[in-house]
Design an enzyme around this catalytic site. Structure first.
Site, PDB file in Angstrom:
ATOM      1  N   LEU A  83       0.638  -1.375   0.118  1.00 50.23           N
ATOM      2  CA  LEU A  83      -0.010  -0.134  -0.034  1.00 50.23           C
ATOM      3  C   LEU A  83       0.849   1.259  -0.739  1.00 50.23           C
ATOM      4  CD1 LEU A  83      -2.776  -1.165   2.286  1.00 50.23           C
ATOM      5  CD2 LEU A  83      -3.139  -1.084   0.280  1.00 50.23           C
ATOM      6  N   GLY A  84       2.158   0.773   1.019  1.00 57.91           N
ATOM      7  CA  GLY A  84       3.061   1.863   0.879  1.00 57.91           C
ATOM      8  C   GLY A  84       4.687   2.160   1.117  1.00 57.91           C
ATOM      9  N   GLY A  86       7.250   3.817   4.694  1.00 55.30           N
ATOM     10  CA  GLY A  86       7.802   4.814   4.834  1.00 55.30           C
ATOM     11  C   GLY A  86       9.339   4.948   4.771  1.00 55.30           C
ATOM     12  N   GLY A  87       9.797   5.905   6.513  1.00 56.01           N
ATOM     13  CA  GLY A  87      10.927   5.754   6.543  1.00 56.01           C
ATOM     14  C   GLY A  87      11.556   3.917   7.626  1.00 56.01           C
ATOM     15  N   PHE A  88      10.327   4.038   8.080  1.00 48.10           N
ATOM     16  CA  PHE A  88      10.553   3.141   9.274  1.00 48.10           C
ATOM     17  C   PHE A  88       9.423   1.765   8.728  1.00 48.10           C
ATOM     18  CE2 PHE A  88      11.113   6.536  11.386  1.00 48.10           C
ATOM     19  CZ  PHE A  88      12.642   6.679  12.515  1.00 48.10           C
ATOM     20  N   GLY A  89       9.066   0.927   7.545  1.00 51.22           N
ATOM     21  CA  GLY A  89       8.875   0.086   6.954  1.00 51.22           C
ATOM     22  C   GLY A  89       8.019   0.352   5.895  1.00 51.22           C
ATOM     23  N   VAL A  91       4.193  -0.751   4.474  1.00 45.08           N
ATOM     24  CA  VAL A  91       2.596  -1.164   4.696  1.00 45.08           C
ATOM     25  C   VAL A  91       1.938  -1.700   3.330  1.00 45.08           C
ATOM     26  CG1 VAL A  91      -0.382  -0.326   5.255  1.00 45.08           C
ATOM     27  CG2 VAL A  91       2.479   0.630   6.245  1.00 45.08           C
ATOM     28  N   LYS A 105       1.765  -3.009   8.484  1.00 44.35           N
ATOM     29  CA  LYS A 105       2.818  -2.418   8.718  1.00 44.35           C
ATOM     30  C   LYS A 105       4.483  -3.245   8.905  1.00 44.35           C
ATOM     31  CE  LYS A 105       3.854   1.972  10.492  1.00 44.35           C
ATOM     32  NZ  LYS A 105       3.852   3.234  11.073  1.00 44.35           N
ATOM     33  N   ASP A 203       4.043  14.257  14.027  1.00 46.86           N
ATOM     34  CA  ASP A 203       4.414  13.716  12.791  1.00 46.86           C
ATOM     35  C   ASP A 203       3.238  14.528  11.744  1.00 46.86           C
ATOM     36  OD1 ASP A 203       6.212  13.070  10.411  1.00 46.86           O
ATOM     37  OD2 ASP A 203       6.220  11.125  10.120  1.00 46.86           O
TER      38      ASP A 203
END
Length: 404
Positions: A83-84, A86-89, A91, A105, A203
């Protein structure tokens, strides 16, 4: 003599080989010990709803899922389920054995920073219950082979997707929907700031505001959030967040407060008005940051240059009035001095008045100093969140901010 030399050489090679083998085994034992300290023994057969130990909360416990079930739910974490990220994982969309469609995630690796992020998000979300916050269904154990968080699935992408991303061509976000998004996001933040201990999201951004099929808001991603000690005026902590959204006062003074979320929300309001991303290096130098661009357009009476053309700002007087008042509210949220920003509760009250039609410019700009004086002050102290976290941060300067 030659035979003796050969024997000595062979003996030396054997000794070196044994030494290397011993060193290798020692290294493996040390690596295993480090992993054990960090993660504990591997757990690979937890029951899907076996209650694990409390994760920092005496009130809520988090359901524990097995790695095997979540691997099965995502078809082995197939790229087709992504699905997308980010900086940590990353999804993934998944389907649990009980039929629920979920978002999972998957943290990139098991380093200490990510374990702390994982535990922080579990602890905070297990405390919270609000219709505009994404629900945490559970997680793997922190001793599992992988760190996985399981959330409710929110099917309609993010606000960023619809404003200036992959779904922008749908033109689905009319002004009434944008107002609803602003209000529901403010409601979620007001709830976070009102609970005890207070939660600072840290955030807030349009890519962390999810939308369901009816365009209702679900604020997500609490990995950077902080629980605020009771009776504290601020928390001293190294600045974290997303470039373009980070409170400059927080960055300068290392003091996190609820007004830091208000600044970020001001950037979200500017995005809802303009449909422009918070940072865009293709814009002119002094407009790379949307916060800087917004303040400049308001100060120079050029708001029409900021507003998304599809909203009918020039052709609809009522629309123009509402957008202008929301822009003035964003102006207040984006001020450098945190004391001059409204609380999120005040922001919410103003937005509700605007939506209901019971708004007046005087009420929106009501503050300790008039808006004209605010504008004059901001000419000497532009609120500026840089496009790079390593870039130079501008504070009180009479020269326009630059990007590095």
């Amino acid at each position: 003599m030659a035979i003796n030399r050969v024997g000595v050489a062979v003996g030396g090679l054997v000794a070196v080989g044994l030494l290397c083998l011993q060193w290798y085994k020692h290294g493996k034992r040390k690596q295993h010990l480090t992993s054990s300290i960090l993660l504990g023994p591997t757990a690979s057969s937890e029951s899907s709803f076996n209650r694990g130990p409390e994760l920092g909360s005496s009130q809520y416990q988090t359901p524990i899922f097995s790695y095997e079930e979540l691997d099965e739910a995502t078809n082995g974490f197939s790229t087709s389920r992504e699905l997308g990220g980010g900086g940590f994982g990353i999804v993934y969309q998944g389907k649990l054995r009980d039929g629920r469609v979920v978002a999972i995630k998957r943290l990139y690796n098991h380093n200490l920073k990510h374990v702390e992020q994982f535990m922080n998000e579990v602890e905070i979300l297990s405390r919270l219950r609000h219709q505009n916050l994404v629900s945490l269904y559970g997680s793997t154990s922190c001793r599992s082979r992988e760190l996985l968080l399981v959330y409710e699935f929110v099917p309609n992408g993010t606000v960023a997707d619809h404003l200036h991303g992959s779904r922008a061509h749908d033109l689905a976000l009319s002004w009434p929907i944008r107002m609803s998004i602003a209000i529901e996001t403010a409601e979620a933040l007001a709830y976070l700031h009102a609970v005890e201990p207070q939660v600072i999201h840290r955030d807030v951004k349009t890519s962390n505001i999810l939308l369901d099929s009816s365009f209702h808001v679900k604020v997500a991603d609490f990995g950077l959030s902080r629980l605020f000690p009771l009776d504290a005026t601020h928390v001293s902590t190294a600045p974290q967040g997303t470039p373009g959204y980070v409170d400059p006062f927080y960055h300068q003074c290392y003091q996190l407060t609820d007004k830091s979320d208000v600044y970020s929300f001001g950037v979200v309001l500017a995005e809802l008005i303009s449909a422009k991303p918070a940072v865009d290096t293709n814009r002119t130098l002094h407009e790379i940051n949307l916060s800087n661009m917004t303040i400049s357009k308001i100060q120079n009476c050029q708001l029409e240059q900021l507003v998304d053309p599809i909203l009918g700002y020039q052709s609809d007087w009522e629309m123009k009035t509402m957008i202008t008042v929301v822009a003035e509210l964003a102006f207040r949220c984006l001020q450098l001095e945190r004391e001059m920003r409204p609380t999120i509760k005040e922001v919410l009250e103003v937005l509700r008045d605007i939506e209901s039609g019971e708004y007046k410019t005087k009420k929106v700009v009501e503050a300790d100093v008039p808006v004209k004086e605010d504008a004059s002050l901001l000419k000497n102290a532009l609120p500026y969140s840089p496009d790079s976290v390593t870039g130079r941060w501008e504070s009180r300067s009479t020269t326009p901010p630059t990007s590095e």
